[in-house]
Design a protein around this motif. Structure first.
Motif, short mmCIF file in Angstrom:
data_model
loop_
_atom_site.label_atom_id
_atom_site.label_comp_id
_atom_site.label_asym_id
_atom_site.label_seq_id
_atom_site.Cartn_x
_atom_site.Cartn_y
_atom_site.Cartn_z
N LEU A 130 0.86 -1.18 0.00
CA LEU A 130 0.00 0.00 0.00
C LEU A 130 0.90 1.23 0.00
CD1 LEU A 130 -2.74 -1.08 2.58
CD2 LEU A 130 -2.72 -1.39 0.10
N ILE A 131 0.89 1.96 -1.11
CA ILE A 131 1.79 3.09 -1.30
C ILE A 131 1.29 4.31 -0.53
CG2 ILE A 131 2.75 4.69 -3.01
CD1 ILE A 131 3.86 1.88 -3.28
N ASN A 132 2.21 4.99 0.14
CA ASN A 132 1.94 6.30 0.74
C ASN A 132 3.20 7.13 0.52
OD1 ASN A 132 1.69 7.72 4.03
ND2 ASN A 132 0.59 8.37 2.21
N ASP A 133 3.12 8.08 -0.40
CA ASP A 133 4.33 8.81 -0.80
C ASP A 133 4.18 10.32 -0.74
OD1 ASP A 133 2.64 9.24 -2.93
OD2 ASP A 133 3.87 8.21 -4.42
N GLY A 134 3.16 10.80 -0.06
CA GLY A 134 2.92 12.24 0.00
C GLY A 134 1.96 12.72 -1.07
N VAL A 135 1.73 11.91 -2.10
CA VAL A 135 0.77 12.22 -3.16
C VAL A 135 -0.36 11.20 -3.15
CG1 VAL A 135 0.44 12.52 -5.64
CG2 VAL A 135 2.55 13.30 -4.56
N TYR A 136 0.01 9.92 -3.14
CA TYR A 136 -0.96 8.84 -3.16
C TYR A 136 -1.01 8.16 -1.78
CZ TYR A 136 -0.73 9.25 -8.25
OH TYR A 136 -0.77 9.71 -9.54
N THR A 137 -2.20 7.62 -1.48
CA THR A 137 -2.35 6.82 -0.26
C THR A 137 -3.12 5.56 -0.61
OG1 THR A 137 -2.37 8.78 1.17
CG2 THR A 137 -3.27 6.73 2.09
N GLY A 159 6.42 13.54 5.69
CA GLY A 159 7.04 14.70 5.06
C GLY A 159 7.68 15.59 6.11
N LYS A 160 8.38 16.60 5.67
CA LYS A 160 9.10 17.47 6.61
C LYS A 160 8.16 18.13 7.61
CE LYS A 160 13.19 18.39 3.81
NZ LYS A 160 14.09 19.41 3.24
N ASN A 161 6.90 18.36 7.20
CA ASN A 161 5.94 18.98 8.11
C ASN A 161 5.36 17.99 9.12
OD1 ASN A 161 4.53 17.60 6.08
ND2 ASN A 161 2.71 18.90 6.32
N LYS A 162 5.71 16.70 9.00
CA LYS A 162 5.21 15.68 9.92
C LYS A 162 6.31 15.10 10.81
CE LYS A 162 0.87 15.58 8.63
NZ LYS A 162 -0.21 15.97 9.57
N LEU A 163 7.52 15.62 10.69
CA LEU A 163 8.60 15.11 11.51
C LEU A 163 8.42 15.56 12.95
CD1 LEU A 163 11.62 15.79 9.12
CD2 LEU A 163 10.29 13.69 9.38
N GLY A 164 8.94 14.77 13.87
CA GLY A 164 8.79 15.09 15.29
C GLY A 164 7.76 14.20 15.94
N TRP A 165 7.14 14.69 16.99
CA TRP A 165 6.24 13.86 17.79
C TRP A 165 4.90 13.65 17.10
CZ3 TRP A 165 7.88 11.30 22.00
CH2 TRP A 165 9.11 11.70 22.55
N ASN A 166 4.53 12.37 16.97
CA ASN A 166 3.26 11.97 16.35
C ASN A 166 2.62 10.86 17.16
OD1 ASN A 166 2.93 13.08 13.28
ND2 ASN A 166 5.09 12.88 13.79
N LEU A 167 1.30 10.75 17.05
CA LEU A 167 0.59 9.59 17.59
C LEU A 167 0.57 8.51 16.52
CD1 LEU A 167 -2.39 11.33 19.41
CD2 LEU A 167 -0.50 10.12 20.48
N LEU A 168 1.11 7.33 16.83
CA LEU A 168 1.17 6.22 15.88
C LEU A 168 0.31 5.06 16.35
CD1 LEU A 168 4.92 5.90 14.80
CD2 LEU A 168 3.09 7.20 13.72
N THR A 169 -0.43 4.49 15.44
CA THR A 169 -1.20 3.27 15.68
C THR A 169 -0.83 2.27 14.59
OG1 THR A 169 -3.02 4.53 16.62
CG2 THR A 169 -3.50 2.28 15.94
N ASN A 239 16.33 7.38 10.89
CA ASN A 239 17.30 6.70 11.75
C ASN A 239 18.66 7.37 11.83
OD1 ASN A 239 18.24 6.02 9.24
ND2 ASN A 239 17.75 3.84 9.40
N VAL A 240 18.82 8.51 11.17
CA VAL A 240 20.03 9.31 11.37
C VAL A 240 19.67 10.67 11.97
CG1 VAL A 240 21.40 8.18 9.58
CG2 VAL A 240 19.95 10.12 8.98
N GLN A 241 18.43 10.79 12.48
CA GLN A 241 17.94 11.99 13.16
C GLN A 241 18.04 13.24 12.29
OE1 GLN A 241 18.70 12.11 17.60
NE2 GLN A 241 20.49 10.94 16.96
N SER A 242 17.85 13.10 10.99
CA SER A 242 17.92 14.25 10.10
C SER A 242 16.55 14.90 9.97
CB SER A 242 18.41 13.80 8.72
OG SER A 242 17.39 13.07 8.05
N ALA A 243 16.53 16.00 9.24
CA ALA A 243 15.26 16.68 8.98
C ALA A 243 14.71 16.28 7.62
CB ALA A 243 15.45 18.18 9.06
N ASN A 244 15.10 15.10 7.13
CA ASN A 244 14.65 14.64 5.82
C ASN A 244 13.35 13.85 5.93
OD1 ASN A 244 16.97 15.68 4.51
ND2 ASN A 244 18.13 13.85 5.09
N ALA A 245 12.51 13.98 4.91
CA ALA A 245 11.32 13.15 4.82
C ALA A 245 11.72 11.68 4.71
CB ALA A 245 10.47 13.57 3.63
#
Length: 301
Positions: A130-137, A159-169, A239-245
């Protein structure tokens, strides 16, 4: 209809019926632009087949050593018997109507839209992505228990606007927090990248008195399984703690059927924290919040 290396006879329009098989030879590119029903399809190595119209239905099996692309349209599998498919297919929307199901034996079904069922089963064999690439879901529509058998891969794009703390299920049944390690930088609990680092994940315990932040309980071990439909507060950096998507890939048996989640309510007099539960979407599918029925549940998300 056969596209052959040796061209003989007059060029004409192919005639298709529910018993017609389609064979595409290596090096040939074929675009199918009529809503027809096909039987078997053979797409040889080096060949490509593009479906460019809705309403195409396949009644037989598919041997695909080349590339098949049906992005932008819906394809149905409606065979009377179990249908077998192999090879790589880039798909938008699929519908499984075959009463004995579809067996995706090899290759990858890369789904950019939605998979729906009108009977039958998909035997995924780890080959549904199931593709999720910022355009398709890519997602799965309503399914009964065991409509999909075998492992599935579910992408989650950050994406860069979703980096950081998130609720994951987790959309995967029985998945452990350890599954995050290849994609996220995890720290502060046994088993992650940096066990002695700053804690990067929390569960929530409604029974802890105080405000909501006090109910956040640090994760202690990466082998803890995601509880069905429960959300975890995770610091989502690659996994390298970067600001990359980056893209997280869940893998395993997806959650199916009804999931009942017992909710906690502890009366402490704090109306902002009493009864707060972290609940997420346990399915690889969108949720229409306008259709959620609430009984004694505050309208807060």
């Amino acid at each position: 209809a056969i596209w052959s290396e040796s061209m003989t006879g007059a060029i004409g329009t192919g005639t298709f019926s529910p018993n017609t098989s389609l064979i595409i030879q290596s090096g040939h590119q074929v675009e199918f632009n009529e809503a027809k029903t096909l039987f078997n399809i053979t797409n040889n190595a080096g060949a490509s087949l593009k479906f460019a119209v809705n309403g195409v239905s396949v009644n037989g099996s598919i041997s695909n050593k080349g590339i098949i692309d049906s992005r932008g349209v819906e394809i149905s599998f409606s065979g009377k018997y179990r249908q077998y498919v192999d090879g790589d297919w880039y798909a938008e929307n699929f519908k499984i109507k075959s009463p004995l199901g579809v067996d995706w034996a090899a290759g990858n079904l890369r789904l950019y839209g939605q998979l729906n069922f009108e009977g039958g089963i998909l035997y995924a064999n780890g080959n549904l992505l199931l593709i999720n690439d910022g355009v398709y879901t890519g997602s799965i529509g309503p399914v009964a228990q065991n409509s999909i058998q075998g492992n599935v891969q579910v992408q989650r794009y950050f994406g860069k606007n979703k980096l950081g703390w998130n609720l994951l299920t987790s959309p995967i049944s029985g998945n452990k927090l350890l599954a995050l390690n290849p994609y996220l930088f995890t720290a502060g609990y046994a088993g992650p990248d940096s066990p002695s680092g700053t804690l990067s994940g929390y569960a929530y315990d409604e029974k802890v008195s105080g405000n909501i932040s006090q109910g956040l309980v640090g994760i202690s071990n990466a082998n803890i399984a995601f509880a069905p439909a429960r959300s975890y507060y995770i610091n989502c950096l690659d996994n390298v703690q970067s600001a990359n998507a980056f893209t997280l890939v869940w893998g395993g048996l997806i959650n199916q059927g009804s999931i009942v989640v017992p909710l906690d309510y502890t009366a402490t007099g704090n109306s902002l924290a009493d009864g707060v539960n972290f609940i997420g979407n346990p399915y690889p599918a969108p949720v229409d919040f306008d259709k959620i029925n609430r009984n004694k549940v505050a309208n807060r998300y």
